[in-house]
Structure formats: C-alpha cells, structure tokens
Design a protein around this motif. Structure first.
Motif, PDB file in Angstrom:
ATOM      1  N   ASP A   1       0.899  -1.135   0.155  1.00  0.00           N
ATOM      2  CA  ASP A   1      -0.083   0.107   0.094  1.00  0.00           C
ATOM      3  C   ASP A   1       1.082   1.130   0.083  1.00  0.00           C
ATOM      4  N   PRO A   2       0.369   2.532  -0.262  1.00  0.00           N
ATOM      5  CA  PRO A   2       1.336   3.663  -0.570  1.00  0.00           C
ATOM      6  C   PRO A   2       1.495   4.432   0.860  1.00  0.00           C
ATOM      7  N   GLY A   3       0.836   3.788   1.938  1.00  0.00           N
ATOM      8  CA  GLY A   3       1.003   4.594   3.033  1.00  0.00           C
ATOM      9  C   GLY A   3       2.426   4.753   3.816  1.00  0.00           C
ATOM     10  N   PRO A   4       2.762   5.818   4.276  1.00  0.00           N
ATOM     11  CA  PRO A   4       4.142   5.935   4.770  1.00  0.00           C
ATOM     12  C   PRO A   4       4.710   4.844   5.892  1.00  0.00           C
ATOM     13  N   ALA A   5       3.624   4.276   6.466  1.00  0.00           N
ATOM     14  CA  ALA A   5       4.136   3.315   7.470  1.00  0.00           C
ATOM     15  C   ALA A   5       4.816   2.143   6.843  1.00  0.00           C
TER      16      ALA A   5
ATOM     17  N   THR B   1       9.784   7.163  -6.728  1.00  0.00           N
ATOM     18  CA  THR B   1       8.236   6.427  -6.666  1.00  0.00           C
ATOM     19  C   THR B   1       7.006   7.399  -7.400  1.00  0.00           C
ATOM     20  N   ALA B   2       6.108   6.834  -7.570  1.00  0.00           N
ATOM     21  CA  ALA B   2       4.850   7.363  -8.017  1.00  0.00           C
ATOM     22  C   ALA B   2       3.913   7.266  -7.139  1.00  0.00           C
ATOM     23  N   LEU B   3       2.904   8.678  -6.967  1.00  0.00           N
ATOM     24  CA  LEU B   3       1.820   8.836  -5.890  1.00  0.00           C
ATOM     25  C   LEU B   3       0.990   9.431  -6.319  1.00  0.00           C
ATOM     26  N   VAL B   4      -0.454   9.089  -5.973  1.00  0.00           N
ATOM     27  CA  VAL B   4      -1.378  10.044  -6.189  1.00  0.00           C
ATOM     28  C   VAL B   4      -1.643  11.199  -5.032  1.00  0.00           C
ATOM     29  N   PRO B   5      -2.221  12.300  -5.330  1.00  0.00           N
ATOM     30  CA  PRO B   5      -2.232  13.282  -4.334  1.00  0.00           C
ATOM     31  C   PRO B   5      -2.518  12.887  -2.908  1.00  0.00           C
ATOM     32  N   SER B   6      -3.818  11.938  -2.720  1.00  0.00           N
ATOM     33  CA  SER B   6      -4.198  11.554  -1.304  1.00  0.00           C
ATOM     34  C   SER B   6      -2.954  10.764  -0.571  1.00  0.00           C
TER      35      SER B   6
ATOM     36  N   LEU C   1      -0.492  12.296   2.856  1.00  0.00           N
ATOM     37  CA  LEU C   1       0.055  11.602   3.866  1.00  0.00           C
ATOM     38  C   LEU C   1       1.428  11.423   4.331  1.00  0.00           C
ATOM     39  N   TRP C   2       2.271  11.418   3.008  1.00  0.00           N
ATOM     40  CA  TRP C   2       3.684  11.277   2.992  1.00  0.00           C
ATOM     41  C   TRP C   2       4.240  12.785   3.712  1.00  0.00           C
ATOM     42  N   LEU C   3       3.602  13.802   3.151  1.00  0.00           N
ATOM     43  CA  LEU C   3       4.025  15.083   3.624  1.00  0.00           C
ATOM     44  C   LEU C   3       3.730  15.297   5.200  1.00  0.00           C
ATOM     45  N   GLN C   4       2.721  14.650   5.668  1.00  0.00           N
ATOM     46  CA  GLN C   4       2.419  14.917   7.071  1.00  0.00           C
ATOM     47  C   GLN C   4       3.578  13.939   7.896  1.00  0.00           C
ATOM     48  N   ALA C   5       4.075  12.973   7.385  1.00  0.00           N
ATOM     49  CA  ALA C   5       4.642  12.062   8.098  1.00  0.00           C
ATOM     50  C   ALA C   5       6.189  12.152   7.918  1.00  0.00           C
TER      51      ALA C   5
END
Length: 541
Positions: free
Chosen positions: A262-266, A280-285, A289-293
């Motif tokens: 999954d794309p979560g930072p954890a 890596t490639a991400l969608v904005p949502s 989460l990455w920016l917060q973590a």
C-alpha cells in the motif's frame, strides 16, 4: 482463433509512426529478452523477502507460457487476471505476452461486479487469481464465472492447495509440446482499464507498438536507468505505475522494482530506507500522508530523488511542499490509460513544475482544446481536451455507442478533461467536464475550488460535489478533511473570498469528514459523495 478485433489507426498514421521510429515492430516481451542478454543476474523485483533476477523473471514467465501452450491456450486467446502488488503479477504479464494471450489485469480491489463485467466483454479462456482475495477464498465465484463463460477452461490460483491449480506449479520447468509466440506488434497485447469513476471501467486495447513506445519515451523524459530503484506502491496493474515509466520502464533499462502492499508512509518509508529507493509514483491523497509523516522520518527517505504525482490534480500548495518536506524533486504527470501522457520536465522551472501538469511527451501527440461547439479556444482559455497520437487509442473495446461520443470523425479522443493550454505548450488541468457544477446557470469547476480550499493551512483534503436543488438546479457541498475539528464554514468562506473567488463559487455547504472515500485507483470517489450529499444533506446555509 482470430486475433482480437479493435479500432486500428488509419494506415497513413501508422506509417507515419513507423517512419518516425515510434513503432518498431517489437513485442512488449522484447525488453525482458534484452535485459537477460545484458544483465541476467541483476535484480529486477524485490517483493517482501524475495529478490528476483531478470533471468529468473524471464525463465518463470517462459515456463508459464510453455505450460499454457501445451494446454492449447495461446495466440488470440484472452485472460482475466487479478493479482495484487506481488512479483507474480509481472511474471504472469510477461508469460501472457510471450504466449500471445491478451489479459485484462483487474485491480486487486475489484470485486464481483467488475470481474463479471470484464469476463463478459473479453470471454477469457484463462483465469489467474489469488486465494488471498475474498472472491476466490472458495470455489463459488470461479464456478459462477465458468457458467457465465463456457470458454473459460483453465484456472490458475496463487496459493491454491491443489498442486494442479497452484500458480507456483505453473512456473516450474516443463517439456515443450507446442510452440508459442506473441501476437504481432500491431495487434492487441493486453487490455487496460479506463480510469473513469462512473460505472464499470471500459476496456482499452493496447498494442505492443503503441504501449512500448509510450514506455520508451517516458523513460527518456524521466531519465530512468539501471540505477533506478522504483517503489511501486500504487496498484501495480494500473497504467500510471505500470508504464509512466513505471515498472515496465524500470525493466526496459535494467533498474529494480520494489513492491509495497500500500502507499502509506508506514509501509513505504522502511522500504525506501532498506532498498535505497530513489523514485516513486503517488496520487495526491497518498502524497498528503507522506508530507504529514516526513518531518519525523527524514533519514528513512533520504535516498529519494524524484517523486512523480499524477492520477488527480495536485494542488499548488502541496506541490511546493515536496522539495522542502521530502527533500527531492517533484514531477507532475497528467495522463490517461487511453493514451496521452504529459510530464513536467526534470529541468523545468519551479513555475512550470508547481503550476502546470506538464506537456505532451511525444512530438506526434496532437492536442487541441475546444469549446462546447468543438471549436478551438484561444491559448490560456479553458476548454475540453481532445487528443490523438501514436499511443492514444482509436476506440474502446466493443463499445460502438460510447466510441461515437468519445472520438470525433478525425480520430481525436475526447478525454473529458477541462484544461488550459498555455502558449508554452504546458497544460493546466481545471477539472472534469462531468465534474462541473451548474449553479443556476453559472458553471463551477470543482477542482478550482478544491485547490483553493487546500491552500488553507488547516485543510488536508477537500472535495466539492453537487447537491440537487429545486431553485438553482444544483448547489455545492464541500467535504473537508481538516487538521482543526473546530474549523468553521464562515472562516473557510472568508478565506476563499480573500483569495478572490467569486461568490457564486463559494460552497453552499461544508461537511467535515475523517477521510475522503477513494476509488480503486486512488481517486476521490465523488460518485459516493454525490449520493451521500443527495441522500443526507439539505442546503440551509
């Protein structure tokens, strides 16, 4: 069996693309053969604790193709595949390409409705799935599929308890009884899924020629090479992480794909640290989460050099945070599984990277922006995006009625996007045509308002949808994910007015929500939000 029927490019266009060197007459599996010749022992895939070399990827896929050929499944047949973010997805993909079998790669989040619809369209002879999916935990759904599709005579299931059905068994060596080969380069290699969020995604026939060109050109622009360590955290079967440049781009140049569930930072940050991931490639949502973590995990993500963001419009406020918070470059990607892909370039100015969604990657991409009457609008004005080119399809699979609306008489694809085409050739995405809100005759582009809302320091995510209204026809409702549980609608309206937003564009209603619902490909599920708004909300403000 005859090859898959599909809407072909007119011969004059096909010849132009061949002369330009875009179409080279090679199957998609050629990239794997080239890598084995050049660097057989290099690691191609990291999946959990497994490391799979290019030679092992090639060998396993050949064994599977050979076993299918021995069973009489081959060129001209079709397959329904549903595997998650695991190495077997790529092994199966290359095996089917080698065998001339055109698959639909369903996302692992898809369920009964989607799989039945895909099977009804392609009439597969082969099913490849996983016992880990609830649909295949027992045999009930597989038997239902077989009843619906009598031609479905071969089922292979990852982790099946029966050896003859188990995918692992099909990847073992076997004596060749029949030959196999890919379909010709101008024929359908596989089917992609439309990224639309309304109804069951339509099927997109992709040929070896057009898709391989798309991957090859993407690699050139994004500068992937054998040093690339690519984290695939989005659904691996989706077009963005598969080909822009995605995993196939990595395989083309001999890099390494690291898979995440999954794309979560954890999940992702430890993998980045362990494998020195640099792209890596991400969608904005997910990026949000990455920016917060990121502030508390800087050492884990220190190897990152490039983050690509696509799949939905990236707000400027988030775009500007990427270098500061993640310590790497940002590349915006605006593309569609039907074809056209736009990239900001790695040497672009900050203004282009933060404020645009890039420009077309091919010199033979044709783009026009038109008004409701189909006439081109002046540069900088908002209109509907239309495109054609060497990797943009000429029609969906077996969808004549939809194709009549989706393509014009000259073969231009109507993408459904509202964009501004700048004088420098860069596109700015404003929204979706169907995502416009008609408030008493005034048209509101939802993404414009959403992006302004997300510029507020207390707003993490925002989605604007329509609410039926007797007087106005439609009004608007903004769903807000906020860092401040006490954030008031009056404060948000004041903030929007301060940014110069017209009063008629101000949301009529604000609703706080813990998280925005997402579709299978990571886009905000606005269909769900519209239904929720229509069922539960009465506009009183």
């Amino acid at each position: 069996m005859s090859l898959v029927p599909f809407a072909r490019w007119p011969e004059a266009f096909a010849e132009r693309y061949r002369r330009a060197g875009h179409w080279r007459g090679e199957p998609l599996s050629q990239m794997l053969a080239d890598r084995v010749s050049a660097q057989a022992d290099a690691i191609a895939i990291v999946c959990g604790g497994r490391e799979i070399s290019y030679a092992e990827l090639d060998t396993a896929s050949t064994h599977f193709a050979r076993r299918l050929a021995n069973r009489g499944v081959g060129q001209g047949d079709r397959a329904l595949v549903q595997l998650g973010n695991q190495a077997e997805l790529y092994i199966v993909f290359f095996a089917l390409i080698k065998a001339g079998i055109a698959p639909v790669n369903a996302l692992f989040s898809h369920n009964r409705l989607e799989l039945m619809a895909y099977a009804s369209q392609i009439r597969p002879r082969l099913l490849v799935a996983s016992r880990a999916h609830s649909l295949f935990a027992d045999d009930e759904f597989a038997e239902e599929l077989s009843e619906l599709i009598p031609e479905l005579d071969t089922a292979v299931l990852h982790d099946d308890p029966q050896p003859e059905l188990r995918l692992q068994r099909w990847l073992e060596p076997v004596t060749a009884e029949r030959s196999f080969s890919p379909t010709p380069a101008g024929e359908v290699a596989f089917f992609q899924l439309s990224g639309g969020s309304t109804g069951t995604p339509k099927l997109i026939p992709r040929t070896h020629d057009d898709y391989l060109y798309s991957v090859r050109r993407s690699v050139e622009i994004c500068e992937f090479d054998h040093h690339t360590r690519y984290l695939c955290a989005l659904p691996a079967a989706h077009n963005f992480p598969l080909s822009s440049p995605g995993a196939l781009g990595v395989f083309l140049v001999g890099g390494r794909v690291v898979l995440s569930s999954d794309p979560g930072p954890a999940s992702c940050f430890p993998l980045i640290a362990q494998h020195r991931v640099n792209v890596t490639a991400l969608v904005p949502s997910a990026l949000s989460l990455w920016l917060q973590a990121a502030p508390t995990h800087r050492t884990e993500i220190a190897s990152l050099e490039l983050v690509q963001v696509g799949g939905a419009k990236l707000p400027e406020s988030q775009a500007r945070c990427v270098p500061q918070m993640l310590g790497c470059r940002l590349q915006q990607v605006f593309g569609m599984a039907e074809g056209l892909v736009n990239y900001t370039r790695l040497d672009d100015s900050d203004e282009r990277v933060y404020l645009t969604q890039g420009r077309p990657m091919s010199p033979d991409d044709e783009v026009k922006v038109v008004d409701r009457a189909g006439k081109p609008v002046p540069a900088g004005e908002v209109g509907a995006l239309m495109t054609r080119g060497p990797y943009t399809i000429r029609g969906y699979f077996q969808s004549p009625e939809h194709n009549a609306n989706a393509f014009d008489a000259e073969g231009f694809y109507r993408s459904g996007d509202l964009v501004r085409l700048r004088e420098d050739g860069y596109l700015v995405v404003v929204g979706r045509i169907k995502d416009q809100i008609n408030r008493g005759g005034e048209k509101i582009a939802a993404e414009e308002v959403e992006n302004l809302l997300m510029a507020h320091p207390a707003v993490a995510q925002a989605a604007l949808v329509s609410i039926p209204d007797d007087a106005m026809g439609e009004k608007s409702c903004a769903y807000i994910v906020s860092f401040d549980a006490h954030l008031k609608s009056t404060a948000l309206r004041k903030f929007l007015r301060g940014l110069g937003l017209a009063d008629y564009k101000l949301p009529d209603r604000f609703v706080h929500i813990d998280a925005l619902p997402m579709t299978a490909v990571g886009k905000v599920d606005k269909n769900y939000l519209r239904r929720r708004a229509a069922e539960q909300l009465t506009v009183t403000e």
